[in-house]
Motif scaffolding. Structure first.
Motif, mmCIF file in Angstrom:
data_model
loop_
_atom_site.group_PDB
_atom_site.id
_atom_site.type_symbol
_atom_site.label_atom_id
_atom_site.label_comp_id
_atom_site.label_asym_id
_atom_site.label_seq_id
_atom_site.Cartn_x
_atom_site.Cartn_y
_atom_site.Cartn_z
ATOM 1 N N ALA A 1 -16.664 -12.417 -15.653
ATOM 2 C CA ALA A 1 -15.738 -13.538 -15.459
ATOM 3 C C ALA A 1 -14.798 -13.682 -16.642
ATOM 4 C CB ALA A 1 -16.514 -14.831 -15.242
ATOM 5 N N GLN A 2 -15.335 -13.616 -17.851
ATOM 6 C CA GLN A 2 -14.479 -13.813 -19.016
ATOM 7 C C GLN A 2 -13.473 -12.680 -19.164
ATOM 8 O OE1 GLN A 2 -14.111 -12.341 -22.252
ATOM 9 N NE2 GLN A 2 -15.633 -10.731 -21.937
ATOM 10 N N SER B 1 -12.123 -11.079 -16.655
ATOM 11 C CA SER B 1 -11.110 -11.329 -15.633
ATOM 12 C C SER B 1 -10.153 -12.447 -16.031
ATOM 13 C CB SER B 1 -11.771 -11.705 -14.302
ATOM 14 O OG SER B 1 -12.557 -10.647 -13.833
ATOM 15 N N LEU B 2 -10.689 -13.456 -16.714
ATOM 16 C CA LEU B 2 -9.873 -14.602 -17.097
ATOM 17 C C LEU B 2 -8.970 -14.323 -18.291
ATOM 18 C CD1 LEU B 2 -12.494 -17.439 -16.676
ATOM 19 C CD2 LEU B 2 -10.367 -17.206 -15.393
ATOM 20 N N GLY B 3 -9.384 -13.471 -19.178
ATOM 21 C CA GLY B 3 -8.620 -13.245 -20.404
ATOM 22 C C GLY B 3 -8.990 -14.281 -21.459
ATOM 23 N N ASP B 4 -8.117 -14.487 -22.423
ATOM 24 C CA ASP B 4 -8.405 -15.396 -23.537
ATOM 25 C C ASP B 4 -8.534 -16.836 -23.056
ATOM 26 O OD1 ASP B 4 -8.334 -13.285 -25.314
ATOM 27 O OD2 ASP B 4 -6.207 -13.581 -25.789
ATOM 28 N N ILE B 5 -9.720 -17.404 -23.224
ATOM 29 C CA ILE B 5 -9.983 -18.779 -22.791
ATOM 30 C C ILE B 5 -9.531 -19.733 -23.887
ATOM 31 C CG2 ILE B 5 -11.784 -20.411 -22.123
ATOM 32 C CD1 ILE B 5 -13.250 -17.948 -20.881
ATOM 33 N N VAL B 6 -8.741 -20.738 -23.491
ATOM 34 C CA VAL B 6 -8.141 -21.657 -24.464
ATOM 35 C C VAL B 6 -8.637 -23.086 -24.324
ATOM 36 C CG1 VAL B 6 -6.066 -20.256 -24.753
ATOM 37 C CG2 VAL B 6 -6.121 -22.013 -22.977
ATOM 38 N N PHE B 7 -9.359 -23.398 -23.234
ATOM 39 C CA PHE B 7 -9.833 -24.770 -23.017
ATOM 40 C C PHE B 7 -11.070 -24.744 -22.142
ATOM 41 C CE2 PHE B 7 -9.912 -28.600 -20.335
ATOM 42 C CZ PHE B 7 -10.016 -29.579 -21.314
ATOM 43 N N ALA B 8 -12.024 -25.612 -22.466
ATOM 44 C CA ALA B 8 -13.233 -25.759 -21.648
ATOM 45 C C ALA B 8 -13.541 -27.244 -21.485
ATOM 46 C CB ALA B 8 -14.414 -25.053 -22.293
ATOM 47 N N GLU B 9 -13.700 -27.665 -20.241
ATOM 48 C CA GLU B 9 -14.081 -29.042 -19.936
ATOM 49 C C GLU B 9 -15.523 -29.020 -19.441
ATOM 50 O OE1 GLU B 9 -13.082 -31.063 -16.058
ATOM 51 O OE2 GLU B 9 -11.707 -32.108 -17.421
ATOM 52 N N SER C 1 -13.142 -20.161 -27.267
ATOM 53 C CA SER C 1 -13.180 -18.698 -27.319
ATOM 54 C C SER C 1 -14.612 -18.155 -27.355
ATOM 55 C CB SER C 1 -12.392 -18.185 -28.522
ATOM 56 O OG SER C 1 -12.983 -18.639 -29.718
ATOM 57 N N LEU C 2 -15.605 -19.017 -27.594
ATOM 58 C CA LEU C 2 -17.006 -18.585 -27.504
ATOM 59 C C LEU C 2 -17.313 -18.035 -26.113
ATOM 60 C CD1 LEU C 2 -18.971 -21.415 -29.369
ATOM 61 C CD2 LEU C 2 -18.798 -19.017 -30.043
ATOM 62 N N LEU C 3 -16.602 -18.555 -25.113
ATOM 63 C CA LEU C 3 -16.788 -18.056 -23.751
ATOM 64 C C LEU C 3 -16.337 -16.610 -23.622
ATOM 65 C CD1 LEU C 3 -15.619 -21.263 -21.897
ATOM 66 C CD2 LEU C 3 -17.925 -20.299 -21.843
ATOM 67 N N ASN C 4 -15.413 -16.169 -24.500
ATOM 68 C CA ASN C 4 -14.978 -14.770 -24.514
ATOM 69 C C ASN C 4 -15.877 -13.922 -25.408
ATOM 70 O OD1 ASN C 4 -11.840 -16.122 -24.347
ATOM 71 N ND2 ASN C 4 -12.415 -14.547 -22.887
ATOM 72 N N PRO D 1 -20.182 -14.774 -23.997
ATOM 73 C CA PRO D 1 -20.301 -15.536 -22.753
ATOM 74 C C PRO D 1 -21.728 -15.755 -22.262
ATOM 75 C CG PRO D 1 -19.557 -13.320 -22.276
ATOM 76 C CD PRO D 1 -19.550 -13.473 -23.773
ATOM 77 N N GLU D 2 -22.638 -14.855 -22.604
ATOM 78 C CA GLU D 2 -23.998 -14.994 -22.092
ATOM 79 C C GLU D 2 -25.001 -15.326 -23.189
ATOM 80 O OE1 GLU D 2 -25.147 -12.418 -18.875
ATOM 81 O OE2 GLU D 2 -23.066 -11.888 -18.497
ATOM 82 N N ALA D 3 -24.491 -15.932 -24.278
ATOM 83 C CA ALA D 3 -25.367 -16.388 -25.366
ATOM 84 C C ALA D 3 -24.780 -17.670 -25.960
ATOM 85 C CB ALA D 3 -25.532 -15.296 -26.413
ATOM 86 N N ASP D 4 -23.991 -17.567 -27.033
ATOM 87 C CA ASP D 4 -23.456 -18.744 -27.709
ATOM 88 C C ASP D 4 -22.459 -19.517 -26.857
ATOM 89 O OD1 ASP D 4 -24.946 -18.081 -29.958
ATOM 90 O OD2 ASP D 4 -23.304 -16.936 -30.865
#
Length: 151
Positions: free
Chosen positions: A53-54, A56-64, A110-113, A116-119
């Motif tokens: 998923a990450q 495919s999404l590219g650089d993640i800039v916001f998480a709600e 950016s931790l999601l990038n 993604p499956e740990a921190d």
């Protein structure tokens, strides 16, 4: 003789606790068709997005993230992430109560990038119905799903 004495006095009294600790530390990982993962240990499921998923999404800039204490139903929206390419909703793979959220995502989405499956985990859900886990994918089924999407 000393080894036998050590085993009798030190190791044996703690053997049941050691076996129990080994069982408690085991978590089962599930996946959704929406490219989320859920690692379940006891009654708590830790939720996040997959590496697929990450990418495919590219650089993640916001998480709600949801709020601690929120009650969630299976398949309901509980948050969102935005990347330079797109926005994506996060859905609850199971029903339950949000018992913890990854507050680090507010300052460092950016931790999601990077992890993604740990921190980069998203939230922790106290499961209301373990039977809902039967609807999720195991690792091999999830890999097959990803391969099918690539072709």
């Amino acid at each position: 003789m000393a080894l036998r004495l050590l085993s009798t006095r030190v190791v044996r009294p703690f053997a049941p606790a050691l076996r129990l600790a080994a069982v408690r530390g085991y978590a089962t990982k599930y996946y959704t068709k929406e490219h989320e993962w859920l690692s379940v240990e006891g009654d708590i499921g830790t939720l996040g997005i997959t590496d697929h998923a990450q990418q495919s999404l590219g650089d993640i800039v916001f998480a709600e993230t949801p709020e601690t204490g929120d009650k969630v139903e299976v398949h309901s929206g509980i948050g969102a992430i935005e990347s330079v390419k797109a926005a994506s909703d996060i859905y609850a793979p199971v029903s339950g109560e949000i018992v913890d959220v990854n507050s680090a995502l507010a300052d460092e989405p950016s931790l999601l990038n990077s992890s993604p499956e740990a921190d980069g985990w998203f939230a922790k859900i106290k499961l209301a119905n373990h039977d809902e886990l039967k609807e999720l994918l195991d690792e091999s089924a999830y890999k097959a799903l990803c391969e099918a999407e690539e072709h």
